[in-house]
Design a protein around this motif. Structure first.
Motif, PDB file in Angstrom:
ATOM      1  N   HIS A   1      79.115  32.132 125.436  1.00 60.95           N
ATOM      2  CA  HIS A   1      80.157  31.700 124.145  1.00 60.95           C
ATOM      3  C   HIS A   1      81.431  31.170 124.630  1.00 60.95           C
ATOM      4  N   VAL A   2      81.559  29.970 124.079  1.00 64.45           N
ATOM      5  CA  VAL A   2      82.871  29.119 124.500  1.00 64.45           C
ATOM      6  C   VAL A   2      83.449  28.925 122.929  1.00 64.45           C
ATOM      7  N   VAL A   3      84.797  28.946 123.152  1.00 60.80           N
ATOM      8  CA  VAL A   3      85.738  28.996 121.896  1.00 60.80           C
ATOM      9  C   VAL A   3      86.776  28.070 122.054  1.00 60.80           C
ATOM     10  N   ASN A   4      86.651  27.194 120.982  1.00 64.15           N
ATOM     11  CA  ASN A   4      87.903  26.411 121.118  1.00 64.15           C
ATOM     12  C   ASN A   4      89.003  26.724 120.035  1.00 64.15           C
ATOM     13  N   TYR A   5      90.064  27.769 120.815  1.00 58.57           N
ATOM     14  CA  TYR A   5      91.061  27.966 119.881  1.00 58.57           C
ATOM     15  C   TYR A   5      91.879  26.772 119.388  1.00 58.57           C
ATOM     16  N   GLU A   6      91.912  25.968 120.098  1.00 55.87           N
ATOM     17  CA  GLU A   6      92.604  24.758 119.593  1.00 55.87           C
ATOM     18  C   GLU A   6      91.965  23.618 120.060  1.00 55.87           C
ATOM     19  N   LEU A   7      91.736  22.661 119.589  1.00 61.86           N
ATOM     20  CA  LEU A   7      90.837  21.455 119.749  1.00 61.86           C
ATOM     21  C   LEU A   7      91.885  20.447 120.921  1.00 61.86           C
ATOM     22  N   PRO A   8      91.067  19.984 121.754  1.00 60.69           N
ATOM     23  CA  PRO A   8      91.939  19.079 122.849  1.00 60.69           C
ATOM     24  C   PRO A   8      92.426  17.847 122.363  1.00 60.69           C
ATOM     25  N   ASN A   9      93.432  17.251 122.812  1.00 62.90           N
ATOM     26  CA  ASN A   9      93.969  16.160 122.372  1.00 62.90           C
ATOM     27  C   ASN A   9      93.101  14.945 122.880  1.00 62.90           C
ATOM     28  N   VAL A  10      92.422  15.185 123.945  1.00 62.34           N
ATOM     29  CA  VAL A  10      91.422  14.058 124.555  1.00 62.34           C
ATOM     30  C   VAL A  10      90.072  14.301 123.989  1.00 62.34           C
ATOM     31  N   PRO A  11      89.207  13.430 123.231  1.00 63.36           N
ATOM     32  CA  PRO A  11      88.015  14.018 122.741  1.00 63.36           C
ATOM     33  C   PRO A  11      87.033  14.526 123.933  1.00 63.36           C
ATOM     34  N   GLU A  12      87.058  13.738 125.011  1.00 60.61           N
ATOM     35  CA  GLU A  12      86.262  13.846 126.023  1.00 60.61           C
ATOM     36  C   GLU A  12      86.251  15.221 126.611  1.00 60.61           C
ATOM     37  N   ASP A  13      87.399  15.978 126.524  1.00 66.51           N
ATOM     38  CA  ASP A  13      87.845  17.063 126.975  1.00 66.51           C
ATOM     39  C   ASP A  13      86.757  18.471 126.156  1.00 66.51           C
ATOM     40  N   TYR A  14      86.519  17.823 124.912  1.00 66.15           N
ATOM     41  CA  TYR A  14      85.695  18.909 124.107  1.00 66.15           C
ATOM     42  C   TYR A  14      84.282  18.671 124.807  1.00 66.15           C
ATOM     43  N   VAL A  15      83.816  17.733 125.461  1.00 65.98           N
ATOM     44  CA  VAL A  15      82.481  17.642 126.078  1.00 65.98           C
ATOM     45  C   VAL A  15      82.554  18.447 127.334  1.00 65.98           C
ATOM     46  N   HIS A  16      83.690  18.337 127.934  1.00 66.45           N
ATOM     47  CA  HIS A  16      83.551  19.287 129.291  1.00 66.45           C
ATOM     48  C   HIS A  16      83.878  20.816 128.819  1.00 66.45           C
ATOM     49  N   ARG A  17      84.665  21.065 127.806  1.00 61.93           N
ATOM     50  CA  ARG A  17      84.729  22.448 127.443  1.00 61.93           C
ATOM     51  C   ARG A  17      83.335  23.117 127.118  1.00 61.93           C
ATOM     52  N   ILE A  18      82.820  22.346 126.136  1.00 64.91           N
ATOM     53  CA  ILE A  18      81.704  23.319 125.726  1.00 64.91           C
ATOM     54  C   ILE A  18      80.481  23.011 126.935  1.00 64.91           C
ATOM     55  N   GLY A  19      80.451  22.132 127.697  1.00 71.07           N
ATOM     56  CA  GLY A  19      79.608  22.010 128.890  1.00 71.07           C
ATOM     57  C   GLY A  19      79.724  23.386 129.692  1.00 71.07           C
ATOM     58  N   ARG A  20      80.724  24.292 129.738  1.00 74.22           N
ATOM     59  CA  ARG A  20      80.816  25.369 130.367  1.00 74.22           C
ATOM     60  C   ARG A  20      79.510  26.312 129.622  1.00 74.22           C
ATOM     61  N   THR A  21      79.100  26.175 128.621  1.00 73.77           N
ATOM     62  CA  THR A  21      77.952  27.368 128.134  1.00 73.77           C
ATOM     63  C   THR A  21      76.703  26.236 128.064  1.00 73.77           C
ATOM     64  N   GLY A  22      75.532  26.790 128.007  1.00 70.62           N
ATOM     65  CA  GLY A  22      74.345  25.973 127.478  1.00 70.62           C
ATOM     66  C   GLY A  22      73.966  25.254 129.010  1.00 70.62           C
ATOM     67  N   ARG A  23      74.231  25.724 130.276  1.00 75.43           N
ATOM     68  CA  ARG A  23      74.186  24.907 131.567  1.00 75.43           C
ATOM     69  C   ARG A  23      72.650  25.655 132.141  1.00 75.43           C
ATOM     70  N   ALA A  24      72.329  24.591 132.947  1.00 75.15           N
ATOM     71  CA  ALA A  24      70.887  24.841 133.760  1.00 75.15           C
ATOM     72  C   ALA A  24      70.037  25.509 132.723  1.00 75.15           C
ATOM     73  N   GLY A  25      69.641  24.943 131.670  1.00 74.58           N
ATOM     74  CA  GLY A  25      68.598  25.368 130.660  1.00 74.58           C
ATOM     75  C   GLY A  25      68.735  26.546 129.832  1.00 74.58           C
ATOM     76  N   GLN A  26      70.017  27.060 129.755  1.00 69.21           N
ATOM     77  CA  GLN A  26      70.324  28.172 129.125  1.00 69.21           C
ATOM     78  C   GLN A  26      70.721  27.709 127.784  1.00 69.21           C
ATOM     79  N   ASP A  27      70.564  28.844 126.654  1.00 70.94           N
ATOM     80  CA  ASP A  27      71.111  28.509 125.457  1.00 70.94           C
ATOM     81  C   ASP A  27      72.669  28.675 125.370  1.00 70.94           C
ATOM     82  N   GLY A  28      73.418  27.952 124.472  1.00 67.17           N
ATOM     83  CA  GLY A  28      75.055  28.114 124.324  1.00 67.17           C
ATOM     84  C   GLY A  28      75.398  28.285 123.109  1.00 67.17           C
ATOM     85  N   HIS A  29      76.459  28.856 122.881  1.00 67.07           N
ATOM     86  CA  HIS A  29      77.126  28.664 121.751  1.00 67.07           C
ATOM     87  C   HIS A  29      78.684  28.268 121.921  1.00 67.07           C
TER      88      HIS A  29
END
Length: 440
Positions: A315-343
Motif C-alpha cells: 500500500h502507498v498513500v498520497n496523503y498530499e499530492l505532489p507539486n510535480v506530477p512526475e513525482d506521483y509516478v515515482h511515489r506509486i512506483g514503490r508498490t506493484g514492483r517486480a510483478g507484484q500487485d500494488g495499491h
C-alpha cells in the motif's frame, strides 16, 4: 529471456542464480547487450523494472574482460544517484552481483562521517556509488581520483535534475576522462533528460520499455475526495478498517511527515517518519523497522523515498499530492514492483484539484474516484492556495482530525477556520511468493 541467453559470464550467472533470478526483465533484455557492446545508453523505464541489473551486470562483465594490473585498484566505474537510500540499494546490488569477481565497491553519501569513507578509498576501490554532494567533498579533499573511470552511470537522472544536482554533475564531469562509456537511466523521459543526454552521451542507443510517464500496470489507483481537516481521520480509518499491515505514506514537506507520524502514533498506529532532516542512522533504522514489521506506517517525503527498496510493499498513500506530477509516478512506483500487485490511494482535498488534473494529464487517463461513506467532502469549503515551501513548525495538537495550518489565508471564527492541510499535513524489490523473482 533467460539471463543465461544474454552472454553473461559464468561468475555473473552464478551470482544471479544465488539471488534466485532466472528471467530477465524487458529493460535488462534490451540494455545488457547494448552495454556489453560498449554503446552509450539512454534508458527509460518505470520504477521496479530492474534498471540496476540492467547496467550493473554488463558493466561488471566489461570490467572483467579488461582486468587491471597493480596492487591498488583505480576507480573504474562511477554510479551517481540522487539519494542516500538509493546509493545503499545500488551498492548492495552491485556487491551481490560481483561476489565472485572480488571487486571492491565504495558507497559514498552525506549524513554520515567522511573519515571511514576516506579510509576505504585509500585502500583502493574499483566501483564508487555516490550522491553528487558527498562525491564533490571527496574530490575537493583530493581523496578520490576519477581519471581512470571507464563507465559512468547516472541512475534516476530525472530525480537528480529535480533536486538541483545539475551543477554538481557538471563539476563531476570535469574530473572524468573524455573517453568513457556513459549510461543514463531514468524513470521518466522529459525534455530536460533528453537535453542532458545530448550533452553527456555519445551517439547513444535509446531504450524505453514503457510508454513515457506510465505507472505500473499492476498498481490499482484510486482517489478518495475528503476535506482537508479530515485527512488524518480517514487515513487512520482505512488502515484500521482494512487491517493494512504495511503502508508507505507521502507528504510534501518534512514537517508534514513528522506531524502525520506523530498523529498516527497517538491514534494507536506504530509509525515513523523518514526525510532529509533525519540522520542517516535514523533513516536506516526507520526503514529497517518498517521492513521487519516493527513499524506499520512509514511517512516519507519524495526525496527520502527515492530508492526505498521494500519487498512486496502492498500500500502507498498520497496523503498530499505532489507539486510535480512526475513525482506521483515515482511515489506509486514503490508498490506493484517486480510483478507484484500494488495499491495506491490518494486523499485529495479541494485545494489539490488542479494537482490531480495535472497528474491525470500526465498519465493520459483519469484515476478512479471513490467517495468513502461518512467522509464526503463539504461542497461549501473553498480551495486555498498551496504553498510550495514552508519552514514553519507544526502546532502541537493531538486531536485526531486536527492538523497544522499552512494556507495562505484563514477564514473564520465560529469553528469555520479554513486551514490548508493539503499543503503541509494531514497532509527495489525482490519478489518472492509464487511469482518469478526479478533482478533489481
Amino acid at each position: 529471456m533467460l539471463f543465461s541467453q544474454l552472454g553473461l559470464s559464468a561468475e555473473l550467472l552464478r551470482a544471479i542464480a544465488d539471488q534466485g533470478y532466472e528471467q530477465a526483465t524487458p529493460i535488462q533484455e534490451q540494455a545488457i547487450p547494448l552495454v556489453l557492446k560498449g554503446h552509450d545508453v539512454l534508458a527509460g523505464a518505470q520504477t521496479g523494472t530492474g534498471k540496476t541489473a540492467g547496467f550493473a551486470l554488463p558493466m561488471l562483465q566489461r570490467m572483467q574482460a579488461t582486468p587491471t594490473k597493480g596492487k591498488r585498484p583505480a576507480v573504474r566505474a562511477l554510479i551517481l544517484v540522487p539519494t542516500r537510500e538509493l546509493a545503499a540499494q545500488v551498492g548492495d546490488s552491485i556487491r551481490d552481483y560481483s561476489k565472485y569477481l572480488k571487486y571492491q565497491t565504495a558507497i559514498i553519501f552525506g549524513g554520515v562521517g567522511i573519515n571511514p569513507q576516506i579510509s576505504k578509498l585509500r585502500r583502493g576501490v574499483d566501483i564508487v556509488v555516490a550522491t553528487p554532494g558527498r562525491l564533490l567533498d571527496h574530490l575537493q579533499r583530493g581523496t578520490l581520483d576519477l581519471s581512470k573511470v571507464e563507465t559512468l552511470v547516472l541512475d534516476e537522472a530525472d530525480r537528480m535534475l529535480d533536486m538541483g544536482f545539475i551543477h554538481d554533475i557538471r563539476k563531476v564531469m570535469k574530473e572524468l576522462p573524455p573517453e568513457r562509456q556513459t549510461l543514463l537511466f531514468s524513470a521518466t523521459f522529459s525534455r530536460e533528460i533528453k537535453k542532458l543526454s545530448s550533452a553527456l552521451l555519445n551517439s547513444p542507443s535509446t531504450i524505453q520499455v514503457a510508454r513515457q510517464n506510465t505507472t505500473a500496470e499492476l498498481v490499482t489507483q484510486v482517489v478518495h475526495p475528503v476535506d482537508r481537516t479530515r485527512k488524518l481521520e480517514l487515513l487512520s480509518h482505512m488502515i484500521g478498517a482494512n487491517n493494512w499491515s504495511q503502508v508507505l505514506v507521502f507528504t510534501r514537506t518534512k514537517h508534514g511527515a513528522n506531524w502525520v507520524s506523530r498523529q498516527l502514533q497517538r491514534n494507536g498506529l506504530v509509525s515513523d517518519a523518514i526525510h532529509g532532516n533525519k540522520s542517516q542512522n535514523a533513516r536506516t533504522r526507520a526503514l529497517n523497522d518498517f521492513k521487519s514489521g516493527k513499524v506499520r506506517v512509514l511517512v516519507a517525503t519524495d526525496i527520502a523515498a527515492r530508492g526505498l527498496d521494500i519487498e512486496q510493499l502492498p500500500h502507498v498513500v498520497n496523503y498530499e499530492l505532489p507539486n510535480v506530477p512526475e513525482d506521483y509516478v515515482h511515489r506509486i512506483g514503490r508498490t506493484g514492483r517486480a510483478g507484484q500487485d500494488g495499491h495506491a490511494v490518494s486523499l485529495v482535498c479541494v485545494d489539490e484539484n488542479k494537482l490531480l488534473a495535472d497528474i491525470q494529464r500526465l498519465l493520459k487517463h483519469k484515476i478512479t474516484t471513490e467517495v468513502i461513506e461518512g467522509y464526503e467532502p463539504d461542497p461549501s469549503i473553498m480551495p486555498e492556495p498551496i504553498l510550495k515551501r514552508s519552514n514553519k513548525r507544526s502546532p502541537r495538537n493531538g486531536r485526531s482530525g486536527a492538523r497544522p495550518s499552512q494556507g495562505a489565508r484563514r477564514t473564520g471564527g465560529n469553528g469555520n477556520r479554513s486551514s490548508n492541510s493539503g499543503n503541509r499535513h494531514g497532509g527495489n524489490n525482490r519478489s518472492g511468493g509464487g511469482r518469478q523473482r526479478r533482478a533489481s
